[in-house]
Design an enzyme around this catalytic site. Structure first.
Site, short mmCIF file in Angstrom:
data_model
loop_
_atom_site.label_atom_id
_atom_site.label_comp_id
_atom_site.label_asym_id
_atom_site.label_seq_id
_atom_site.Cartn_x
_atom_site.Cartn_y
_atom_site.Cartn_z
N LYS A 140 41.09 29.95 53.50
CA LYS A 140 41.25 31.01 54.49
C LYS A 140 40.68 30.56 55.83
O LYS A 140 39.70 29.81 55.85
CB LYS A 140 40.46 32.27 54.05
CG LYS A 140 41.08 33.07 52.94
CD LYS A 140 40.21 34.29 52.64
CE LYS A 140 40.76 35.13 51.50
NZ LYS A 140 42.04 35.77 51.78
N ARG B 197 45.15 38.12 41.21
CA ARG B 197 46.17 38.47 40.21
C ARG B 197 46.14 37.51 39.02
O ARG B 197 46.49 37.89 37.91
CB ARG B 197 47.56 38.50 40.87
CG ARG B 197 48.04 37.16 41.36
CD ARG B 197 49.23 37.26 42.30
NE ARG B 197 48.85 37.74 43.64
CZ ARG B 197 49.72 37.91 44.64
NH1 ARG B 197 51.00 37.66 44.47
NH2 ARG B 197 49.30 38.33 45.82
#
Ligand code: BES
Ligand code: ZN
Ligand code: ZN
Length: 458
Positions: free
Chosen positions: A236, A310
């Site tokens: 990120k 996820r």
């Protein structure tokens, strides 16, 4: 005991009168000259929700507090009182059985003091009814705990420390707690959790808590416990990483909800499954293109190492579903896309049962704990197709990211299991009454209200 409340009185408590905005001019018209003069001198007669006025008594002490609220249900407006009123003991003047005003008071008195001594003293609210007080404490204390867990930086709240918090919770309520850590995850077929967390010095874990009688309906909670999300090798940027200590908020939420349910002795058989990992960067980090054989047997191609939530949830949900719970709820700070769609305040709600959505939206409205339903839109499943595996963890399209993430999770939850998925922010970027800036519990009071309605003996 929370120091923003008292349950016994040594001396008189100063009354607080709550006035809905539309009744304020009527109320004012009924006051004597002294009060009218005082109010027009000190307040210029501006009545807005949150406007708080102190009325003196003949000794020059505070005789009464008047607080304007938007309407009869606007309990949030009292959330600023603990730090705006002079220290002392207060009580609500109207006999109110609406606990939510007291809860808003309690939530507004929160401070994160682990690293900085507080300079603010909360005013204290007198709670006359002991039974009521117990329920208020449950919600306020559980929410404080959730906020503390989120606010604590990763160096002090990595997988080890977060798991320890779950151990303490289990001890407090006589729940059974088991853990798998590091290589034990691989041995026990939790490769997705292991693979995401293996690059951290603090090994990945799966924490399981069980509580209650097996004769009760089984309620299973699953929370995303990414103690820090660097994005992994798909790193990120600094702006995206800044807040990522909060990426374990889903875990904090389900632990907080478990605390509420156990404290309230709700007749459920509770199972809580929390994968806890740090999505770190190191030589052994999982890579884009890697394929993981998940617990369910489906292979997952890693399209993006930043879509890690996820992946760990896939194994936890598959395990949760294997025991066919009466209801399965997962909570996660899963996507930036949910924030683009709904902003920071609204939790995104997904469910495979329309009647669950209807009920939850009802309680969200009652509790002023906002959420918005998004669809598990089947046609988007093909965006997760992978040329080499059963599914990819990253959609081939940048649009609808909260939905594609939910559709990914859905692959691991059989249709016959009633399932609720929350994708939330868990962070107040600015403070509002009752909701200070920083870590926040989203959808938690609404969920608790719904679960009490569904499972409590009436
Ligand atoms: N933890 C983030 C999602 C997030 C970001 C939640 C900011 C709340 C605020 C998650 O793991 C993530 O990085 N998701 C990616 C997915 C993408 C790579 C498919 C995202 O949303 O950008
Ligand atoms: Zn991520
Ligand atoms: Zn994440």
């Amino acid at each position: 005991m929370l120091n923003c409340f008292v349950t016994t009185l040594d001396s008189l408590a100063t009354p607080i009168l709550l006035i809905p905005q539309k009744l304020s001019s009527d109320w004012l018209a009924r006051q004597n000259e002294f009060t009218k003069n005082w109010l027009s001198t000190t307040n210029n007669l501006r009545w807005e929700p949150g406007t708080t006025l102190l009325l003196p008594n003949s000794d020059g002490k505070i005789g009464r507090v008047v607080c304007c609220i938007a309407d009869e249900r606007d309990f949030w407006s009292v959330g600023s009182l603990p730090f705006s009123l002079p220290p002392g003991v207060y009580r609500f003047e109207q006999p109110t059985d609406d606990q939510r005003f007291s809860i808003a008071w309690g939530l507004g008195a929160y401070q994160f003091t682990r690293y900085k001594t507080s300079t603010k003293t909360s005013a204290q609210l007198f709670l006359p009814d002991a039974a009521n007080a117990a329920q208020i404490f449950n919600i306020v204390e559980s929410t404080y705990w959730v906020r503390d867990l989120i606010n604590t930086p990763t160096d002090d709240m990595g997988p080890t420390e977060l798991a320890h918090e779950a151990v303490l919770l289990a001890k407090d309520y006589g729940a059974k707690l088991t853990q798998l850590a590091g290589a034990e995850l691989l041995k026990n077929n939790f490769a997705s959790i292991y693979t995401v967390g293996r690059a951290s010095d603090d090994p990945p874990r799966l924490v399981e808590l069980r509580w209650g009688s097996k004769s009760h309906p089984k309620l299973t909670l699953v929370g995303k416990g990414v103690c820090f999300d660097t994005g992994g090798l798909d790193l990120k940027p600094a702006s995206g990483m800044a807040l990522m200590k909060k990426d374990m908020a889903g875990a904090a939420h389900v632990l907080g909800l478990a605390r509420m349910l156990m404290q309230a002795k709700l007749p459920v058989y509770l199972r809580v499954l929390v994968p806890m990992v740090e999505n770190a960067v190191a030589g052994n980090a999982y890579r884009p293109g890697d394929v993981i054989k998940s617990r369910k047997g489906l292979t997952i191609e890693i399209g993006n190492t930043d879509a890690e939530g996820r992946v760990i949830l896939a194994d936890a949900l598959a395990e949760a579903a294997s025991e066919k719970p009466d209801l399965l709820i997962d909570m996660a700070t899963l996507t930036g896309a949910a924030r683009v769609a709904l902003g920071t305040e609204l939790a995104a709600l997904f469910t495979n049962r329309d009647e669950l959505a209807e009920k939850l939206l009802h309680f969200a409205e009652e509790e002023l704990d906002p959420m918005w339903r998004l669809p598990l839109f089947k046609p988007y499943r093909e965006l997760l197709n992978s040329p080499v595996a059963d599914i990819s963890n990253a959609a081939s399209d940048v649009y609808g990211g909260a939905i594609t993430a939910a559709v990914f999770l859905k692959e691991f939850v059989p249709e016959e299991i009633p399932w609720i998925h929350f994708d939330m922010m868990a962070w107040n970027s600015k403070g509002r009454p009752g909701r200070p800036a920083g870590g926040e519990a989203n959808a938690l009071r609404a969920l608790f209200a719904y679960l009490k309605d569904r499972y409590a003996r009436h």
